[in-house]
Design an enzyme around this catalytic site. Structure first.
Site, PDB file in Angstrom:
ATOM      1  N   LEU A  83       0.816  -1.223   0.000  1.00 46.05           N
ATOM      2  CA  LEU A  83       0.000   0.000   0.000  1.00 46.05           C
ATOM      3  C   LEU A  83       0.844   1.265   0.000  1.00 46.05           C
ATOM      4  CD1 LEU A  83      -1.609  -2.025   2.440  1.00 46.05           C
ATOM      5  CD2 LEU A  83      -3.349  -0.442   1.614  1.00 46.05           C
ATOM      6  N   THR A 132      -5.728   2.005  -7.463  1.00 47.92           N
ATOM      7  CA  THR A 132      -6.816   2.973  -7.382  1.00 47.92           C
ATOM      8  C   THR A 132      -7.667   2.971  -8.657  1.00 47.92           C
ATOM      9  OG1 THR A 132      -7.263   5.358  -7.320  1.00 47.92           O
ATOM     10  CG2 THR A 132      -5.138   4.705  -8.193  1.00 47.92           C
ATOM     11  N   ASP A 133      -8.913   3.438  -8.520  1.00 49.30           N
ATOM     12  CA  ASP A 133      -9.766   3.568  -9.716  1.00 49.30           C
ATOM     13  C   ASP A 133      -9.310   4.721 -10.616  1.00 49.30           C
ATOM     14  OD1 ASP A 133     -10.556   5.717  -8.130  1.00 49.30           O
ATOM     15  OD2 ASP A 133     -12.680   5.214  -8.118  1.00 49.30           O
ATOM     16  N   GLU A 134      -8.432   5.607 -10.088  1.00 47.83           N
ATOM     17  CA  GLU A 134      -8.036   6.789 -10.871  1.00 47.83           C
ATOM     18  C   GLU A 134      -7.244   6.415 -12.117  1.00 47.83           C
ATOM     19  OE1 GLU A 134      -6.683  10.238  -8.887  1.00 47.83           O
ATOM     20  OE2 GLU A 134      -8.008   9.948  -7.177  1.00 47.83           O
ATOM     21  N   TYR A 158      -0.256  11.640 -10.136  1.00 48.41           N
ATOM     22  CA  TYR A 158      -0.530  10.555  -9.183  1.00 48.41           C
ATOM     23  C   TYR A 158      -1.072   9.323  -9.900  1.00 48.41           C
ATOM     24  CZ  TYR A 158      -3.324   7.710  -5.985  1.00 48.41           C
ATOM     25  OH  TYR A 158      -3.896   6.645  -5.324  1.00 48.41           O
ATOM     26  N   LYS A 162       0.511   5.537 -10.468  1.00 50.03           N
ATOM     27  CA  LYS A 162      -0.151   4.294 -10.023  1.00 50.03           C
ATOM     28  C   LYS A 162      -0.380   3.374 -11.229  1.00 50.03           C
ATOM     29  CE  LYS A 162      -1.517   3.278  -6.429  1.00 50.03           C
ATOM     30  NZ  LYS A 162      -0.871   2.589  -5.262  1.00 50.03           N
TER      31      LYS A 162
HETATM   32  P1  NAD Z   1      -1.582   7.531   2.799  1.00 52.58           P
HETATM   33  O1  NAD Z   1      -0.938   8.660   2.089  1.00 52.58           O
HETATM   34  O2  NAD Z   1      -2.503   7.792   3.919  1.00 52.58           O
HETATM   35  O3  NAD Z   1      -0.442   6.543   3.371  1.00 52.58           O
HETATM   36  C1  NAD Z   1       0.673   6.190   2.622  1.00 52.58           C
HETATM   37  C2  NAD Z   1       1.659   5.483   3.539  1.00 52.58           C
HETATM   38  O4  NAD Z   1       2.789   5.094   2.745  1.00 52.58           O
HETATM   39  C3  NAD Z   1       2.193   6.352   4.674  1.00 52.58           C
HETATM   40  O5  NAD Z   1       2.234   5.624   5.874  1.00 52.58           O
HETATM   41  C4  NAD Z   1       3.591   6.726   4.215  1.00 52.58           C
HETATM   42  O6  NAD Z   1       4.493   6.953   5.285  1.00 52.58           O
HETATM   43  C5  NAD Z   1       3.984   5.488   3.412  1.00 52.58           C
HETATM   44  N1  NAD Z   1       4.997   5.798   2.404  1.00 52.58           N
HETATM   45  C6  NAD Z   1       4.964   6.806   1.486  1.00 52.58           C
HETATM   46  N2  NAD Z   1       6.098   6.793   0.770  1.00 52.58           N
HETATM   47  C7  NAD Z   1       6.843   5.748   1.213  1.00 52.58           C
HETATM   48  C8  NAD Z   1       8.102   5.215   0.859  1.00 52.58           C
HETATM   49  N3  NAD Z   1       8.858   5.773  -0.111  1.00 52.58           N
HETATM   50  N4  NAD Z   1       8.559   4.114   1.515  1.00 52.58           N
HETATM   51  C9  NAD Z   1       7.819   3.558   2.494  1.00 52.58           C
HETATM   52  N5  NAD Z   1       6.626   4.036   2.890  1.00 52.58           N
HETATM   53  C10 NAD Z   1       6.145   5.118   2.262  1.00 52.58           C
HETATM   54  O7  NAD Z   1      -2.263   6.656   1.659  1.00 52.58           O
HETATM   55  P2  NAD Z   1      -3.670   5.885   1.686  1.00 52.58           P
HETATM   56  O8  NAD Z   1      -4.745   6.835   1.339  1.00 52.58           O
HETATM   57  O9  NAD Z   1      -3.744   5.074   2.915  1.00 52.58           O
HETATM   58  O10 NAD Z   1      -3.456   4.931   0.413  1.00 52.58           O
HETATM   59  C11 NAD Z   1      -2.808   3.663   0.572  1.00 52.58           C
HETATM   60  C12 NAD Z   1      -2.775   2.972  -0.783  1.00 52.58           C
HETATM   61  O11 NAD Z   1      -4.094   2.780  -1.260  1.00 52.58           O
HETATM   62  C13 NAD Z   1      -2.052   3.766  -1.864  1.00 52.58           C
HETATM   63  O12 NAD Z   1      -1.334   2.862  -2.655  1.00 52.58           O
HETATM   64  C14 NAD Z   1      -3.156   4.416  -2.663  1.00 52.58           C
HETATM   65  O13 NAD Z   1      -2.771   4.631  -3.988  1.00 52.58           O
HETATM   66  C15 NAD Z   1      -4.246   3.363  -2.558  1.00 52.58           C
HETATM   67  N6  NAD Z   1      -5.638   3.858  -2.638  1.00 52.58           N
HETATM   68  C16 NAD Z   1      -6.057   4.871  -1.838  1.00 52.58           C
HETATM   69  C17 NAD Z   1      -7.395   5.274  -1.884  1.00 52.58           C
HETATM   70  C18 NAD Z   1      -7.917   6.373  -1.002  1.00 52.58           C
HETATM   71  O14 NAD Z   1      -9.078   6.762  -1.134  1.00 52.58           O
HETATM   72  N7  NAD Z   1      -7.145   6.907  -0.074  1.00 52.58           N
HETATM   73  C19 NAD Z   1      -8.279   4.640  -2.755  1.00 52.58           C
HETATM   74  C20 NAD Z   1      -7.797   3.607  -3.582  1.00 52.58           C
HETATM   75  C21 NAD Z   1      -6.470   3.209  -3.493  1.00 52.58           C
HETATM   76  O1  DAU Z   2     -10.409   7.374  -6.222  1.00 53.57           O
HETATM   77  C1  DAU Z   2      -9.419   6.906  -5.362  1.00 53.57           C
HETATM   78  C2  DAU Z   2      -8.520   8.050  -4.956  1.00 53.57           C
HETATM   79  O2  DAU Z   2      -9.258   8.859  -4.048  1.00 53.57           O
HETATM   80  C3  DAU Z   2      -7.211   7.594  -4.326  1.00 53.57           C
HETATM   81  O3  DAU Z   2      -6.471   6.871  -5.257  1.00 53.57           O
HETATM   82  C4  DAU Z   2      -6.396   8.781  -3.818  1.00 53.57           C
HETATM   83  O4  DAU Z   2      -5.240   8.343  -3.148  1.00 53.57           O
HETATM   84  C5  DAU Z   2      -7.261   9.585  -2.862  1.00 53.57           C
HETATM   85  O5  DAU Z   2      -6.572  10.732  -2.436  1.00 53.57           O
HETATM   86  C6  DAU Z   2      -8.574   9.984  -3.535  1.00 53.57           C
HETATM   87  O6  DAU Z   2      -8.323  10.928  -4.608  1.00 53.57           O
HETATM   88  P1  DAU Z   2      -9.282  12.195  -4.852  1.00 53.57           P
HETATM   89  O7  DAU Z   2      -8.511  13.207  -5.594  1.00 53.57           O
HETATM   90  O8  DAU Z   2     -10.598  11.774  -5.414  1.00 53.57           O
HETATM   91  O9  DAU Z   2      -9.538  12.629  -3.303  1.00 53.57           O
HETATM   92  P2  DAU Z   2      -9.551  14.063  -2.600  1.00 53.57           P
HETATM   93  O10 DAU Z   2     -10.051  13.843  -1.204  1.00 53.57           O
HETATM   94  O11 DAU Z   2      -8.285  14.796  -2.788  1.00 53.57           O
HETATM   95  O12 DAU Z   2     -10.689  14.811  -3.426  1.00 53.57           O
HETATM   96  C7  DAU Z   2     -12.004  14.307  -3.504  1.00 53.57           C
HETATM   97  C8  DAU Z   2     -12.803  15.241  -4.405  1.00 53.57           C
HETATM   98  O13 DAU Z   2     -12.962  16.495  -3.728  1.00 53.57           O
HETATM   99  C9  DAU Z   2     -12.118  15.573  -5.717  1.00 53.57           C
HETATM  100  O14 DAU Z   2     -13.110  15.717  -6.721  1.00 53.57           O
HETATM  101  C10 DAU Z   2     -11.433  16.898  -5.468  1.00 53.57           C
HETATM  102  C11 DAU Z   2     -12.367  17.566  -4.475  1.00 53.57           C
HETATM  103  N1  DAU Z   2     -11.730  18.456  -3.472  1.00 53.57           N
HETATM  104  C12 DAU Z   2     -10.657  17.988  -2.783  1.00 53.57           C
HETATM  105  C13 DAU Z   2     -10.043  18.772  -1.834  1.00 53.57           C
HETATM  106  C14 DAU Z   2      -8.822  18.280  -1.066  1.00 53.57           C
HETATM  107  C15 DAU Z   2     -12.264  19.705  -3.221  1.00 53.57           C
HETATM  108  O15 DAU Z   2     -13.278  20.105  -3.842  1.00 53.57           O
HETATM  109  N2  DAU Z   2     -11.678  20.486  -2.275  1.00 53.57           N
HETATM  110  C16 DAU Z   2     -10.575  20.073  -1.565  1.00 53.57           C
HETATM  111  O16 DAU Z   2     -10.054  20.851  -0.718  1.00 53.57           O
END
Ligand code: NAD
Ligand code: DAU
Length: 351
Positions: A83, A132-134, A158, A162
């Site tokens: 992750l 991710t779905d992105e 980003y 991915k």
């Molecule tokens: P996050 O940013 O909260 O956490 C990322 C973690 O990775 C942190 O603990 C950070 O310290 C660690 N990390 C970053 N760079 C590193 C490195 N070079 N070496 C070792 N550790 C490192 O991320 P998240 O939102 O928990 O996402 C986790 C995974 O899930 C990611 O791969 C992301 O692409 C994927 N994902 C996230 C979402 C979402 O909505 N947040 C949705 C779908 C997929």
């Molecule tokens: O779809 C999965 C992804 O969801 C993950 O892969 C990413 O790691 C995670 O960060 C997230 O990406 P998004 O860009 O969709 O999430 P974020 O919370 O940054 O933004 C959600 C939506 O809200 C997006 O359309 C941008 C908008 N936004 C975001 C921020 C931070 C705002 O309107 N205002 C804001 O301040």
């Protein structure tokens, strides 16, 4: 211990939920959390399980190939749940290179170490890549969904990083036979979410009577999934998924950003004893994100039909639980927004 698993990025938002689930559910597994503790990594996320006998933490940067090689040689893991990543789209627009280093090079380092360790016998080994779905790009408002067959079309640095890492994972499967599985998930929400992302940022700003920045007109749509449902899906896919397969994970829960924020404002008004509509006055429309994807929506029927996963929570219930967690954990929010916890780790882990 029956298995040793590396979970990378276990100190982050989703990773900490995955580590907690695996440590508690599989006491006979040794779970090793590999994390560099960037700004997004926080060991306070794992305080409740940190002293369990089947949990270990290794501070390591996955871009450091030599350090990874040593850890693979020492622990000889049977599986990797990957992750660790740079995860915030806005940061990738400001600095794409750190995304390339961690998300692409870091993933390749892990793939190579796993291949070298397992190459003589891949039986019961698994490399699970969390994506991710992105990577699929953006949908129109036409009722279509991302499936596992949707062509990759990433738009942000980003999502491009991915997508690139996903391709490397599949290339290691196709070229070297590495037993891999990939999942692509929609937007997560829940506890321990770093307050730079929309939902925790808005909760924090509403609480502190600060403007809630909405990009563009707030019409972009995301498909929200409770983070513990994502962790449960990862558990099922890790144990039951088929080698070389991809599984989409999503909440079937699409919200326009503006509607989500209005709902959140109403919940916060009730929790904070404000009059109805008060928090909505904080909504502030700001310049749109560059290359802002219009709509994400996941078709998770393959995962549901083949492996029996379903999301457990309705959005309103999950959002209320999330708000309750943030209001009860003000110190966590204060620490991660002040950066104080980073200073603590620098002292504790400096060599
Ligand atoms: P996050 O940013 O909260 O956490 C990322 C973690 O990775 C942190 O603990 C950070 O310290 C660690 N990390 C970053 N760079 C590193 C490195 N070079 N070496 C070792 N550790 C490192 O991320 P998240 O939102 O928990 O996402 C986790 C995974 O899930 C990611 O791969 C992301 O692409 C994927 N994902 C996230 C979402 C979402 O909505 N947040 C949705 C779908 C997929
Ligand atoms: O779809 C999965 C992804 O969801 C993950 O892969 C990413 O790691 C995670 O960060 C997230 O990406 P998004 O860009 O969709 O999430 P974020 O919370 O940054 O933004 C959600 C939506 O809200 C997006 O359309 C941008 C908008 N936004 C975001 C921020 C931070 C705002 O309107 N205002 C804001 O301040």
């Amino acid at each position: 211990m029956s298995k040793t698993l590396f979970i990378t990025g276990g100190a982050g938002f989703i990773g900490s939920h995955v580590v907690r689930l695996f440590v508690n559910k599989y006491p006979d597994y040794c779970i090793v959390n590999l994390d560099a503790l960037t700004y997004a990594g926080n060991l306070a996320n794992l305080e409740d399980i940190a002293s369990k006998p089947n949990y270990k933490f290794e501070k390591v940067d996955i871009t450091d190939f030599e350090a990874l090689k040593e850890l693979f040689a020492f622990y000889k893991p049977d599986g990797v749940v990957h992750l660790a990543a740079e995860s915030h789209v806005d940061r990738s627009i400001t600095d794409p290179f750190v995304f390339i280093r961690t998300n692409v090079l870091g993933t390749c380092n892990l793939l190579h170490c796993a291949k070298e360790l397992w190459k003589d016998n891949y039986t019961d080994k698994r490399f699970y890549h969390v994506s991710t779905d992105e990577v699929y790009g953006a949908l129109e408002f036409d009722g279509t969904f991302f499936t596992e067959e949707t062509k990759y079309d990433p738009h942000s640095p980003y999502s491009a990083s991915k997508a690139s890492s996903d391709h490397f994972v599949r290339a290691f499967h196709d070229t070297y036979g590495l037993p891999v599985v990939v999942s692509n998930c929609s937007n997560n929400y829940g506890s321990h979410h770093f307050p730079e992302k929309l939902i925790p940022l808005a909760i924090n700003n509403i609480k502190n009577n600060k403007p809630i920045p909405i990009y563009g007109k707030g019409e972009n749509v995301r498909d929200w999934l409770f983070v513990e449902d994502h962790a449960a899906a990862i558990d099922i896919i890790f144990h039951k998924g088929k080698d070389g397969q991809t599984y989409n994970i999503g909440g079937n829960n699409e919200w326009r950003n503006i509607d989500l924020i209005r709902l959140l404002c109403n919940i916060m008004d009730k929790k904070l004893g404000r009059t109805e509509g008060e928090s909505q006055q904080l909504i502030t429309f700001v310049t749109d994100r560059a290359g802002h994807d219009l709509r994400y929506a996941i078709d998770s029927s393959k995962l549901q039909n083949e492996l029996g996963w379903t999301p457990s929570l309705q959005f309103e219930e999950g959002l209320e639980k999330t708000v309750d967690w943030y209001l009860a954990n003000e110190e966590w929010v204060r620490n991660v927004t002040s950066g104080e916890y980073q200073k603590y780790y620098e002292l504790q882990y400096s060599k």
